[in-house]
Design an enzyme around this catalytic site. Structure first.
Site, PDB file in Angstrom:
ATOM      1  N   ASN A 121       0.848  -1.190   0.000  1.00  0.00           N
ATOM      2  CA  ASN A 121       0.000   0.000   0.000  1.00  0.00           C
ATOM      3  C   ASN A 121       0.883   1.239   0.000  1.00  0.00           C
ATOM      4  O   ASN A 121       1.572   1.522   0.975  1.00  0.00           O
ATOM      5  CB  ASN A 121      -0.910  -0.031   1.233  1.00  0.00           C
ATOM      6  CG  ASN A 121      -1.859   1.134   1.285  1.00  0.00           C
ATOM      7  OD1 ASN A 121      -1.916   1.931   0.350  1.00  0.00           O
ATOM      8  ND2 ASN A 121      -2.600   1.248   2.368  1.00  0.00           N
ATOM      9  N   CYS A 122       0.863   1.957  -1.095  1.00  0.00           N
ATOM     10  CA  CYS A 122       1.754   3.120  -1.252  1.00  0.00           C
ATOM     11  C   CYS A 122       0.994   4.436  -1.166  1.00  0.00           C
ATOM     12  O   CYS A 122       1.542   5.486  -1.481  1.00  0.00           O
ATOM     13  CB  CYS A 122       2.476   3.037  -2.589  1.00  0.00           C
ATOM     14  SG  CYS A 122       3.399   1.531  -2.813  1.00  0.00           S
ATOM     15  N   VAL A 123      -0.280   4.391  -0.809  1.00  0.00           N
ATOM     16  CA  VAL A 123      -1.112   5.589  -0.867  1.00  0.00           C
ATOM     17  C   VAL A 123      -1.675   5.921   0.514  1.00  0.00           C
ATOM     18  O   VAL A 123      -2.058   5.023   1.254  1.00  0.00           O
ATOM     19  CB  VAL A 123      -2.271   5.381  -1.868  1.00  0.00           C
ATOM     20  CG1 VAL A 123      -3.048   6.659  -2.045  1.00  0.00           C
ATOM     21  CG2 VAL A 123      -1.725   4.910  -3.214  1.00  0.00           C
TER      22      VAL A 123
END
Lengths: 434, 176
Positions: free
Chosen positions: A247-249
């Site tokens: 999860n990069c957001v």
């Protein structure tokens, strides 16, 4: 299942000719680790840097944080499905390099986010200002597509973390270095757990994992969580890296791999186990996009809780917006099944705090813990050093999260700060009784 | 196409893709209508805002269409993402021959409208963001629709130059 965590406290990182730990100082062979990571041909460049608490350093955009761990005992290695095989983990002995983190950074896609300031007011909002950080700056090859680039960066972080712990393993096994602490966690079979502490309420934990798609994913034993039905997992498996963040957001409330390894909800349920409650299990569930998936997963997670016969559940969310609906479905379905719930979330209540906090709600959600309002503004002063994708800092700040001033200071919402309102409680914000 | 089974067999269910994302403008599939140029926006060169997309979806849901997925992104605010795509399924329930609104869809789209309206003044606009950023945002919007489209029987892939490709069954999409 019984797991021993052998923790070595790291108080300083430095580069040197060989990788190992001595008197709390972790020396890292920079060339060796960079070459090791560059064995992945999908990476065009890797560079390492270190950042310590109190330094005038800004790191951005941080993709993931990982705590270095490896197995000391026989059996499957940590991070199953990525470093270890896909067999179960969560038993035996695990070495932990405590007090440090591997932070991966590099540009994947705009908009970018994930700020870690090691000093100043921003440092007060991120737990990773308190760790000694080995920063891995990653540059995927140009021909690598976005899906693959995310995967490359994710795996590089795991490899680096495992490399560091593995290089300290021999010293521990030969007793040249002793663990500072050894902590044991027991996860007994259900037949035993159900009959333990008959006078205490049985409690489970419904652990929601972000699973919406590219840059919004989580992996369980290497499996994309959007593809799973809710299932039981031993809390000790999470400590061995069974859950990996992709999860990069939304930096403030994403659960990095480090947070999955050190889940505060699990830690507190263990602390109260046998005293206030009987902690009988963890149910992982996803946060998918389609309404059919949301209905299916919430119904199935609550069904598992009913099968366990629990009287109460703690339910934690990851992210905001769309997942608020999953949180609410899990809540009212559990409550209507006679299971009391406590929700852990954060808020997007506007910069003045007066807007609706969650995108969904229900009357049954009457016991809710908030990790803070992600819309609150903060001014981050300039730092002497910026590690990461510095040229993109103006896009991060000016274009999306606030404004980048000429002197290098930034005005941002705390949403841009890694872990500022973490919904597992892995955050520096809190409410205190004076 | 989404299917539902009845005593007499499988009934195909029409779909409506409301979008301001250029990557979807050419998406063709039997039974799928791509709504990209309605409500005062007559050509694809002046795309709708994300708020427009949500508003059109809300109005269509009032006419009985059903959400296939949640209308909000997970983890992305309206002011960070100029694009929005929403897939609706044709009405299933009728009262006196008129489609009956789906209450869950109505609830979720109303909550989504509240979120989008709260950021009306700071909405990301397609024309106002740098081209590279717009390209990334369009790609992410398409990616986050991938699972929904696949479950609805519209498998689509994006090539390396980030244009959309239908996998099968290509022909002119139906109009409403």
């Amino acid at each position: 299942m019984k797991l021993e965590l052998h923790r070595i406290r790291i108080s300083k990182l430095e580069f040197g000719s060989s990788t190992g730990v001595r008197n709390g100082v972790l020396t890292v062979n920079k060339d060796e680790l960079e070459k090791f990571l560059l064995e992945d041909e999908r990476l065009a460049g890797v560079s390492l840097d270190v950042a310590h608490p109190g330094e005038s350093v800004r790191i951005l955009p941080v993709k993931d944080a990982v705590e270095p761990r490896c197995k000391l005992s026989e059996g499957n290695e940590v991070f199953p499905g990525f470093i270890g095989d896909v067999d179960p983990v969560g038993e035996g002995k695990t070495l932990v390099l405590e007090g440090m983190a591997v932070l991966t950074t590099g540009r994947l896609v705009a908009p970018q986010e994930g700020i870690v300031d090691m000093s100043g007011p921003g440092a007060e909002y991120t737990p990773f200002s308190q760790t000694c950080n080995l920063v891995v700056v990653l540059e995927p090859s140009e021909e690598v597509k976005l899906h693959e680039a995310e995967s490359v960066c994710r795996i590089a972080g795991l490899k680096a973390a495992h490399y560091l712990a593995s290089r300290c393993k021999e010293a521990v096994l030969s007793q040249a270095v002793a663990a500072d602490t050894v902590e044991t966690f027991d996860a007994p079979a259900l037949t035993e757990a159900m009959h333990a502490y008959p006078n205490l309420p049985k409690v489970a934990y419904i652990y929601m994992l972000q699973s919406q798609g590219l840059l919004h994913d989580t992996y369980v034993y290497g499996v994309d969580a959007k593809k799973i039905l809710p299932t039981l997992i031993s809390p000790t498996e999470t400590m061995d890296g069974a859950i990996i963040s992709g999860n990069c957001v939304s930096a403030c409330d994403k659960n990095s791999t480090y947070v999955h390894q050190n889940n505060p909800v699990i830690k507190q349920l263990y602390a109260r186990h046998g005293k206030e409650l009987n902690f009988v299990g963890v149910i992982i569930t996803n946060e998918n996009v389609t309404l059919a998936d949301k209905k299916r997963s919430s119904s199935y997670a609550v069904k598992l809780a009913r099968m366990l016969g629990v009287e109460a559940c703690v339910i934690s969310e990851e992210g905001f917006g769309n997942p608020d609906a999953d949180l609410v479905m899990n809540c009212w379905k559990a409550e209507r099944a006679g299971i009391k719930t406590v929700l852990v979330t954060d808020e997007y209540a506007g910069r003045d705090g007066s807007s609706q906090s969650l995108a969904d709600s229900c009357p049954e959600g009457n016991a809710c813990v908030t990790a803070g309002n992600a819309n609150m503004m903060i001014t981050l002063p300039p730092m002497e050093k910026v590690i990461g994708d510095a040229p993109k800092a103006d896009i991060i700040a000016g274009g999306f999260f606030g404004s980048l001033r000429e002197d290098g200071s930034m005005e941002v919402e705390i949403q841009a700060i890694l872990g500022a309102t973490n919904e597992l409680g892995f955050t520096r914000l809190g409410a205190y009784t004076i | 196409m989404m299917e539902r089974r009845t005593l007499s067999g499988v009934v195909m269910r029409r779909m409506l893709l409301i979008t301001n994302n250029r990557l979807f403008f050419g998406l063709c599939r039997p039974g799928l209508s791509v709504v990209a140029a309605l409500e005062g926006c007559n050509d694809a060169s002046t795309p709708l805002t994300s708020l427009d997309v949500v508003r059109i979806a809300r109005d269509t849901i009032h006419r009985g269409w059903v959400l296939a997925h949640h209308p909000l992104y997970g983890n992305v605010r309206p002011r960070l993402q100029p694009f929005r795509t929403i897939l609706l399924l044709e009405p299933e329930r009728f009262v006196d021959g008129r489609p009956e609104p789906d209450l869950l869809s109505l609830h979720l789209i109303s909550e989504a409208m509240t979120v989008y309206e709260s950021e009306r003044e700071s909405l990301a606009l397609v024309d106002a963001v740098p081209e590279s950023l717009a390209r990334d945002c369009a790609f992410l919007d398409a990616e986050l629709m991938k699972e929904t489209l696949a479950q609805a029987g519209v498998p689509a892939t994006w090539s390396s130059d980030r244009t959309i490709t239908c996998c099968r069954g290509q022909r002119e999409g139906e109009r409403l």
